[in-house]
Design a protein around this motif. Structure first.
Motif, mmCIF file in Angstrom:
data_model
loop_
_atom_site.group_PDB
_atom_site.id
_atom_site.type_symbol
_atom_site.label_atom_id
_atom_site.label_comp_id
_atom_site.label_asym_id
_atom_site.label_seq_id
_atom_site.Cartn_x
_atom_site.Cartn_y
_atom_site.Cartn_z
ATOM 1 N N ALA A 41 0.806 -1.226 0.000
ATOM 2 C CA ALA A 41 0.000 0.000 0.000
ATOM 3 C C ALA A 41 0.838 1.276 0.000
ATOM 4 O O ALA A 41 0.481 2.258 -0.648
ATOM 5 N N LEU A 42 1.947 1.302 0.720
ATOM 6 C CA LEU A 42 2.759 2.526 0.802
ATOM 7 C C LEU A 42 3.453 2.877 -0.503
ATOM 8 O O LEU A 42 3.817 4.026 -0.727
ATOM 9 N N THR A 43 3.653 1.905 -1.385
ATOM 10 C CA THR A 43 4.408 2.129 -2.622
ATOM 11 C C THR A 43 3.661 2.973 -3.643
ATOM 12 O O THR A 43 4.274 3.490 -4.565
ATOM 13 N N THR A 44 2.368 3.094 -3.525
ATOM 14 C CA THR A 44 1.453 3.733 -4.475
ATOM 15 C C THR A 44 1.273 2.911 -5.749
ATOM 16 O O THR A 44 0.588 3.347 -6.668
ATOM 17 N N LEU A 45 1.870 1.734 -5.826
ATOM 18 C CA LEU A 45 1.680 0.876 -6.997
ATOM 19 C C LEU A 45 0.319 0.209 -6.866
ATOM 20 O O LEU A 45 0.059 -0.489 -5.894
ATOM 21 N N ASN A 46 -0.540 0.436 -7.844
ATOM 22 C CA ASN A 46 -1.872 -0.143 -7.766
ATOM 23 C C ASN A 46 -2.357 -0.733 -9.079
ATOM 24 O O ASN A 46 -3.505 -1.095 -9.213
ATOM 25 N N SER A 47 -1.472 -0.811 -10.064
ATOM 26 C CA SER A 47 -1.787 -1.490 -11.319
ATOM 27 C C SER A 47 -0.467 -1.978 -11.909
ATOM 28 O O SER A 47 0.605 -1.617 -11.429
ATOM 29 N N VAL A 48 -0.569 -2.772 -12.932
ATOM 30 C CA VAL A 48 0.648 -3.302 -13.534
ATOM 31 C C VAL A 48 1.526 -2.138 -14.017
ATOM 32 O O VAL A 48 1.031 -1.183 -14.607
ATOM 33 N N PRO A 49 2.828 -2.171 -13.722
ATOM 34 C CA PRO A 49 3.711 -1.116 -14.228
ATOM 35 C C PRO A 49 3.750 -1.128 -15.758
ATOM 36 O O PRO A 49 3.887 -2.191 -16.368
ATOM 37 N N ALA A 50 3.589 0.046 -16.356
ATOM 38 C CA ALA A 50 3.669 0.171 -17.807
ATOM 39 C C ALA A 50 5.116 0.170 -18.272
ATOM 40 O O ALA A 50 5.419 -0.314 -19.357
ATOM 41 N N ALA A 51 6.011 0.706 -17.448
ATOM 42 C CA ALA A 51 7.431 0.755 -17.795
ATOM 43 C C ALA A 51 8.237 0.896 -16.510
ATOM 44 O O ALA A 51 7.761 1.457 -15.526
ATOM 45 N N ILE A 52 9.443 0.358 -16.556
ATOM 46 C CA ILE A 52 10.374 0.425 -15.424
ATOM 47 C C ILE A 52 11.735 0.797 -15.991
ATOM 48 O O ILE A 52 12.138 0.279 -17.032
ATOM 49 N N THR A 53 12.427 1.696 -15.305
ATOM 50 C CA THR A 53 13.808 1.993 -15.673
ATOM 51 C C THR A 53 14.562 2.400 -14.414
ATOM 52 O O THR A 53 13.976 2.526 -13.335
ATOM 53 N N THR A 54 15.856 2.578 -14.551
ATOM 54 C CA THR A 54 16.721 2.987 -13.445
ATOM 55 C C THR A 54 17.633 4.098 -13.931
ATOM 56 O O THR A 54 17.804 4.294 -15.129
ATOM 57 N N ASP A 55 18.224 4.825 -12.977
ATOM 58 C CA ASP A 55 19.213 5.826 -13.355
ATOM 59 C C ASP A 55 20.581 5.416 -12.819
ATOM 60 O O ASP A 55 20.726 4.373 -12.177
ATOM 61 N N ALA A 56 21.582 6.231 -13.093
ATOM 62 C CA ALA A 56 22.953 5.912 -12.701
ATOM 63 C C ALA A 56 23.149 5.842 -11.191
ATOM 64 O O ALA A 56 24.118 5.262 -10.713
ATOM 65 N N LYS A 57 22.229 6.423 -10.417
ATOM 66 C CA LYS A 57 22.312 6.381 -8.956
ATOM 67 C C LYS A 57 21.540 5.208 -8.362
ATOM 68 O O LYS A 57 21.413 5.111 -7.151
ATOM 69 N N GLY A 58 20.989 4.345 -9.221
ATOM 70 C CA GLY A 58 20.288 3.163 -8.743
ATOM 71 C C GLY A 58 18.832 3.372 -8.386
ATOM 72 O O GLY A 58 18.169 2.458 -7.921
ATOM 73 N N ARG A 59 18.308 4.585 -8.600
ATOM 74 C CA ARG A 59 16.889 4.825 -8.332
ATOM 75 C C ARG A 59 16.047 4.071 -9.358
ATOM 76 O O ARG A 59 16.435 3.953 -10.519
ATOM 77 N N VAL A 60 14.897 3.586 -8.911
ATOM 78 C CA VAL A 60 13.995 2.820 -9.776
ATOM 79 C C VAL A 60 12.773 3.680 -10.083
ATOM 80 O O VAL A 60 12.125 4.201 -9.176
ATOM 81 N N TYR A 61 12.468 3.841 -11.374
ATOM 82 C CA TYR A 61 11.338 4.637 -11.848
ATOM 83 C C TYR A 61 10.276 3.683 -12.381
ATOM 84 O O TYR A 61 10.570 2.862 -13.255
ATOM 85 N N VAL A 62 9.064 3.805 -11.845
ATOM 86 C CA VAL A 62 7.978 2.913 -12.243
ATOM 87 C C VAL A 62 6.816 3.751 -12.752
ATOM 88 O O VAL A 62 6.227 4.532 -11.993
ATOM 89 N N ALA A 63 6.478 3.603 -14.036
ATOM 90 C CA ALA A 63 5.379 4.353 -14.640
ATOM 91 C C ALA A 63 4.112 3.511 -14.610
ATOM 92 O O ALA A 63 4.131 2.325 -14.941
ATOM 93 N N GLN A 64 3.029 4.137 -14.181
ATOM 94 C CA GLN A 64 1.709 3.510 -14.251
ATOM 95 C C GLN A 64 0.667 4.607 -14.255
ATOM 96 O O GLN A 64 0.812 5.621 -13.575
ATOM 97 N N ARG A 65 -0.345 4.404 -15.053
ATOM 98 C CA ARG A 65 -1.422 5.380 -15.204
ATOM 99 C C ARG A 65 -0.852 6.756 -15.502
ATOM 100 O O ARG A 65 -0.190 6.928 -16.506
ATOM 101 N N SER A 66 -1.040 7.756 -14.661
ATOM 102 C CA SER A 66 -0.558 9.109 -14.970
ATOM 103 C C SER A 66 0.540 9.560 -14.015
ATOM 104 O O SER A 66 0.696 10.739 -13.750
ATOM 105 N N ALA A 67 1.318 8.610 -13.506
ATOM 106 C CA ALA A 67 2.372 8.971 -12.558
ATOM 107 C C ALA A 67 3.585 8.058 -12.708
ATOM 108 O O ALA A 67 3.483 6.942 -13.217
#
Length: 104
Positions: A41-67
């Motif tokens: 619940a805390l992650t805000t993930l509530n549907s299948v991720p449309a795309a996932i990527t990372t940056d050079a600092k190891g952060r994980v970016y998860v796109a879903q819906r409009s965020a």
């Protein structure tokens, strides 16, 4: 699905429950090692991720819906994103595939 070019970790989006699962790409053949999972619940993930990527600092970016939820390096479990990038004009569809996000 995303393979981090720096760490070689493999990230997979899961539908139900909505989550991102991280595996080492150098795991031997056979049963997979226990993965790191970002989900809950805390992650805000509530549907299948449309795309996932990372940056050079190891952060994980998860796109879903409009965020895009951004998680810190090493995040695992039911954790809040360090930030959420939102735009009501965007719609990341849950059935999109591939590295749709490029972080520069």
């Amino acid at each position: 699905l995303h393979v981090d070019p720096h760490t070689k970790k493999v990230y997979v989006g899961i539908w139900t429950p909505a989550a991102v699962v991280e595996y080492p790409s150098d795991a031997p053949s056979g049963p997979a090692p226990r993965p790191n999972v970002i989900g809950g619940a805390l992650t805000t993930l509530n549907s299948v991720p449309a795309a996932i990527t990372t940056d050079a600092k190891g952060r994980v970016y998860v796109a879903q819906r409009s965020a895009i939820a951004v998680f810190s390096e090493g995040a695992t479990g039911n954790v809040r994103p360090v930030r959420v990038i939102s735009d009501s004009h965007l719609q990341f569809l849950g059935d999109a595939y591939g590295d749709l996000l490029a972080i520069h």
